[in-house]
Design a protein around this motif. Structure first.
Motif, PDB file in Angstrom:
ATOM      1  N   THR A  18       0.639  -0.823   0.206  1.00 20.74           N
ATOM      2  CA  THR A  18       0.054  -0.103  -0.005  1.00 20.74           C
ATOM      3  C   THR A  18       0.390   0.930   0.187  1.00 20.74           C
ATOM      4  N   GLN A  84      -0.384  -5.676  -3.098  1.00 11.28           N
ATOM      5  CA  GLN A  84      -1.838  -5.449  -2.196  1.00 11.28           C
ATOM      6  C   GLN A  84      -3.427  -6.271  -3.207  1.00 11.28           C
ATOM      7  N   ARG A  85      -3.624  -6.893  -1.841  1.00  9.49           N
ATOM      8  CA  ARG A  85      -5.393  -7.321  -2.691  1.00  9.49           C
ATOM      9  C   ARG A  85      -6.206  -6.534  -2.566  1.00  9.49           C
ATOM     10  N   SER A  86      -7.612  -6.720  -3.226  1.00  5.76           N
ATOM     11  CA  SER A  86      -8.740  -5.862  -3.157  1.00  5.76           C
ATOM     12  C   SER A  86      -8.236  -4.162  -4.302  1.00  5.76           C
ATOM     13  N   THR A  87      -7.720  -3.661  -3.810  1.00  6.60           N
ATOM     14  CA  THR A  87      -7.657  -2.845  -4.942  1.00  6.60           C
ATOM     15  C   THR A  87      -8.080  -2.951  -6.983  1.00  6.60           C
ATOM     16  N   SER A 104      -8.374   1.487  -3.597  1.00 10.37           N
ATOM     17  CA  SER A 104      -7.549   0.772  -2.790  1.00 10.37           C
ATOM     18  C   SER A 104      -8.764   0.280  -2.169  1.00 10.37           C
ATOM     19  N   TRP A 105      -8.173  -0.836  -1.754  1.00 14.49           N
ATOM     20  CA  TRP A 105      -8.693  -1.659  -0.691  1.00 14.49           C
ATOM     21  C   TRP A 105      -9.674  -0.821   0.532  1.00 14.49           C
ATOM     22  N   HIS A 135     -15.298  -3.083   1.176  1.00 17.26           N
ATOM     23  CA  HIS A 135     -13.358  -2.942   1.357  1.00 17.26           C
ATOM     24  C   HIS A 135     -13.190  -4.400  -0.493  1.00 17.26           C
ATOM     25  N   TYR A 136     -13.929  -5.179  -0.553  1.00 16.07           N
ATOM     26  CA  TYR A 136     -13.849  -5.591  -1.459  1.00 16.07           C
ATOM     27  C   TYR A 136     -13.906  -5.421  -3.012  1.00 16.07           C
ATOM     28  N   GLY A 137     -12.894  -6.082  -4.645  1.00 11.37           N
ATOM     29  CA  GLY A 137     -13.485  -6.007  -5.397  1.00 11.37           C
ATOM     30  C   GLY A 137     -14.231  -5.487  -6.046  1.00 11.37           C
ATOM     31  N   ASN A 178      -5.740 -13.569  -5.651  1.00  8.88           N
ATOM     32  CA  ASN A 178      -6.596 -11.999  -5.843  1.00  8.88           C
ATOM     33  C   ASN A 178      -7.503 -12.195  -6.355  1.00  8.88           C
ATOM     34  N   ARG A 181     -10.504 -11.998  -3.686  1.00  3.27           N
ATOM     35  CA  ARG A 181     -10.974 -11.219  -3.318  1.00  3.27           C
ATOM     36  C   ARG A 181     -11.422 -10.382  -3.764  1.00  3.27           C
TER      37      ARG A 181
END
Length: 483
Positions: A18, A84-87, A104-105, A135-137, A178, A181
């Motif tokens: 991040t 970084q995940r969920s971005t 961003s996540w 928060h998730y994608g 990924n 997420r």
């Protein structure tokens, strides 16, 4: 293990986090031969929007890879990537130019859209393993699709954008950890879910090809290095830190707890997902999320600066935290909902606040201690849920991340959780986790902190849980957690 890894003595490990992009050449004895790092900016805007610049990420990535390959004395035989995940991000499918910021996540701009899907929350969690959350994608991808519908673009996790630019042939792909997420992936069938795509009004045909976390992803441009592992940053750290009967906590901007999970659990407020995979096998994890870890300390310092002209610099704030933690024995209690309340409550709309302060008195060093303690209290609530969900009780928490560098915090954490805390003594747990995940022997060192009886701290911990429960109930919110 692939043929590349059987021959590998050194690996190029890359971590896109991040706040920074890092790369290192790591030997099969887990020695870092050379490391390069570039910072990343994070833009916070009104309405819960948190963004990053995709072009800045790509430039930082190019810079660190070039620096390592030019300056290391060793030659890596392959590469691995954690991210970084969920971005998520949108980019032109022909030119590769970013058409949006990287959302961003931490971004929750789609909270109203998520609220409208509340009746589908059970179905979403059963298939994806994730609590319905902004928060998730998925909801962010739907938001981008709505705003960019007329443009020829890919809308996908940040990892897909990075791989499109990093690899020869510009593939449109995503690794399995990924994909999990996005909240669009069926973790049991190991494929994109038609049902989840219908819920979020996204076309399954527009999603990237999903590949296992371990395998041949392609060759890095201009290097001919094969990329053999791609996964989420927390997944990489988990590979380095976990052992039987433990949970792993990586404490940075957020704090993420993971432990092995061998079966799908029908009812738990924790997340479930795939940590690593090959074409034939998967390793599954249970995960808890504390959004307000380092982010809560940042918030505390910003509040102090906004109210007092004599507030310390952020560097001095961090430097003095150990002293305050050691000498302030009656801090207030901080209801830590920074970044919204994660597991096991999963609530929005709960305001952060300090309680049990002397009326009319604000002592900012004591507030800083309260914020640190609140992180341990939130982790305690998650450990309780891990133990409720798993027949094998957690006997130790193994930790890494920037917050563990705060002297005295490990003891606070051990006392609050009433568990031994094993602190990884090797910096760069995510990068080293990539090397371990690729088959290098795990030689990481840990220092163990034993819990002590700290009755005042446990009293504040229990008061924190009760006060948080009352605040949730007072807002008329659903509450699935009990101490």
């Amino acid at each position: 293990m692939s043929g590349y890894l059987k021959q590998a003595k050194h690996i190029l490990a890359i971590d896109i986090g991040t706040t920074s992009v890092r790369a290192a050449c790591i030997s099969n004895s887990l020695e870092i031969n050379y490391l390069s790092s570039r910072p990343l900016a994070l833009l916070r805007k009104a309405g819960g929007q948190v963004e990053q610049d995709g072009n800045e990420i790509l430039q930082a990535l190019d810079d660190v890879i070039q620096a390592v390959l030019e300056r290391t004395e060793q030659t890596p035989q392959c590469a691995a990537l954690a991210i970084q995940r969920s971005t998520v991000i949108a980019w032109n499918s022909r030119s590769g130019l970013a058409l949006s910021p990287a959302i961003s996540w931490q971004d929750v701009r789609t909270q109203s859209a998520i609220a409208a899907l509340a009746k589908r929350s059970d179905a979403v969690k059963q298939v994806s393993g994730l609590v319905l959350s902004a928060h998730y994608g998925a909801s962010k991808m739907a938001w981008l699709h709505k705003h960019l519908a007329s443009q020829q673009c890919y809308i996908a996790p940040l990892v897909s954008f990075v791989l499109f630019h990093l690899l020869e042939g510009r593939p449109y792909i995503c690794d399995e950890s990924n994909a999990c997420r996005t909240q669009l992936y069926d973790i049991n069938k190991r494929c994109w879910s038609e049902q989840l795509c219908e819920i979020f009004e996204l076309a399954i045909t527009h999603l990237p090809l999903v590949k296992p976390t371990h395998g041949h992803f392609g060759l890095l441009k201009n290097t001919q290095l094969p990329l053999v592992c791609v996964c989420g940053d927390q997944n990489a750290a988990f590979q380095a830190l976990w052992q039987s009967d433990t949970a792993v906590a990586n404490l940075g901007t957020g704090a993420f707890l993971l432990s092995e999970n061998t079966v799908h659990i029908k009812k738990t407020p924790l997340l479930q997902g795939i940590s690593s995979s090959t074409a034939e096998t998967t390793s599954r994890v249970l995960e808890g999320t504390v959004n307000g870890a380092g982010a809560a300390l940042d918030w505390c310092h910003q509040q102090w600066q906004s109210q007092r002209s004599d507030a310390p610099s952020y560097k001095d704030f961090l430097r003095k935290l150990p002293e305050w933690l050691a000498t302030i024995d009656r801090p207030p209690i901080f209801i830590n909902t920074i970044g919204n309340l994660g597991s096991p409550w999963w609530q929005t709309g709960v305001s952060e606040k300090f309680i049990d302060e002397p009326q009319g008195t604000i002592h900012w060093p004591a507030r800083a201690v309260a914020v640190l303690e609140s992180i341990s209290f939130l982790l305690y609530a998650n450990i309780c849920e891990f133990n409720a969900a798993n027949p094998h009780k957690i006997k130790q928490l193994r930790c890494a991340g920037g917050l563990m560098q705060i002297s005295g915090f490990a003891q606070c954490l051990a006392d609050s959780l009433e568990l031994p805390i094993a602190i990884c003594q090797n910096a760069e747990a995510t990068l080293l986790g990539l090397a371990v995940s690729c088959g290098f022997e795990n030689t990481l060192n840990f220092e163990t902190v034993i819990p002590q009886i700290n009755t005042p701290l446990l009293t504040r911990r229990n008061a924190f849980i009760v006060a948080l429960q009352q605040q949730i109930s007072g807002l008329g919110l659903a509450n699935g957690y009990s101490l």
